[in-house]
Motif scaffolding. Structure first.
Motif, mmCIF file in Angstrom:
data_model
loop_
_atom_site.group_PDB
_atom_site.id
_atom_site.type_symbol
_atom_site.label_atom_id
_atom_site.label_comp_id
_atom_site.label_asym_id
_atom_site.label_seq_id
_atom_site.Cartn_x
_atom_site.Cartn_y
_atom_site.Cartn_z
ATOM 1 N N ASP A 185 0.759 -1.325 -0.057
ATOM 2 C CA ASP A 185 -0.179 0.013 -0.010
ATOM 3 C C ASP A 185 0.686 1.244 0.117
ATOM 4 N N PRO B 154 -4.217 -1.761 3.867
ATOM 5 C CA PRO B 154 -5.321 -0.787 4.524
ATOM 6 C C PRO B 154 -6.882 -1.494 4.638
ATOM 7 N N ASP B 155 -6.999 -2.437 3.749
ATOM 8 C CA ASP B 155 -8.158 -3.146 3.578
ATOM 9 C C ASP B 155 -8.280 -4.553 4.334
ATOM 10 N N GLY B 156 -7.336 -4.858 5.047
ATOM 11 C CA GLY B 156 -7.158 -6.176 5.482
ATOM 12 C C GLY B 156 -5.818 -6.586 5.796
ATOM 13 N N SER B 157 -5.738 -8.004 6.050
ATOM 14 C CA SER B 157 -4.369 -8.406 6.488
ATOM 15 C C SER B 157 -3.823 -9.057 5.356
ATOM 16 N N GLY C 178 -3.956 -3.275 -2.171
ATOM 17 C CA GLY C 178 -4.592 -3.644 -0.903
ATOM 18 C C GLY C 178 -5.258 -5.147 -1.182
ATOM 19 N N TRP D 155 -5.077 -12.785 3.801
ATOM 20 C CA TRP D 155 -5.050 -12.937 2.260
ATOM 21 C C TRP D 155 -4.402 -14.168 1.652
ATOM 22 N N ARG E 177 -8.364 -5.944 -2.028
ATOM 23 C CA ARG E 177 -9.284 -6.103 -3.105
ATOM 24 C C ARG E 177 -8.585 -6.063 -4.345
#
Length: 232
Positions: free
Chosen positions: A12, A59-62, A36, A66, A38
């Protein structure tokens, strides 16, 4: 021969992403950036990759989550985790999530490029692509192992360890030789990752009824202990 691979970089920080991608492209690799989770999902579904580099903190998850999700979906693409957290517990968590390698920040771009080459390396080819050890079947071409026709969820690096030892058929392989063949170096960091993966391989096989396949020869190395059987 120069190894060129297709790499997905999930990072990110624009500065880090640009620096890493420029360094890898300088070595001739093809690089796709995702900022990120997504974006990584979209890129991963759109095209195949040879190596994935994932930042743990997104920013939108780990990145850990993932990576674990990708493994649970059946992906065996080699994955390297990047993170500012570089303790032993952090490295173990990353490897247990399904990563094949782990680098702490800050890191050397030359070392990162070397690790990418090691991850992208498929290793030597054997003329015989499939070997059977009772209920366990190892397919080098498809890069899968099955027990009673059910796939064993091995990561790319775990599979490389299994295949290397299985094709040596009882001969002892030193730890340094294993590290050089699978990691591309015999550093202490690679040795620590190897010990974690070795335990994970043994657990995955034992949970499916195959025990004592990988035997430790104290102060010498490791050997494949199962006898080969004829393919059906």
């Amino acid at each position: 021969m120069v190894l060129r691979v297709r790499i997905l970089v999930v990072e990110d920080s624009p500065r880090v992403a640009d620096t890493v991608s420029a360094a890898l492209r300088a070595f001739g690799h093809s690089v796709v950036l995702a900022g990120g989770v997504r974006a990584a999902d979209a890129a991963f579904d759109a095209q195949p990759f040879d190596v994935v580099i994932v930042d743990v903190g997104l920013p939108d998850g780990s990145g850990l989550t993932w990576c674990r999700s990708a493994r649970q979906s059946g992906s065996d693409v080699p994955m390297l985790l990047l993170t500012a957290r570089n303790g032993v517990g952090d490295r173990v968590a990353g490897l247990d999530a399904g990563a094949d390698d782990y680098m702490g920040k800050p890191f050397s771009l030359d070392e990162l490029a070397a690790r990418v080459r090691a991850l992208g390396r498929r290793g030597p080819r054997w003329t015989e692509s499939v070997r059977c050890f009772g209920s366990l079947v190892i397919d080098r071409d498809r890069r899968i192992a099955t027990i009673d026709d059910v796939r064993v969820p091995l990561t790319a690096r775990e599979f490389d360890i299994v295949a290397l030892l299985a094709w040596r058929e009882g001969r002892v392989v030193s730890r340094d030789e294993l590290l050089e063949s699978v990691w591309g170096d015999a550093s202490e960091r690679a040795a620590g990752s190897f010990e974690v993966l070795l335990g994970r391989i043994r657990r995955k096989l034992a949970e499916r009824g195959v025990r004592d396949a990988l035997r430790t020869v104290r102060q010498v190395g490791y050997t494949w202990a199962l006898e080969r059987s004829k393919l059906a």
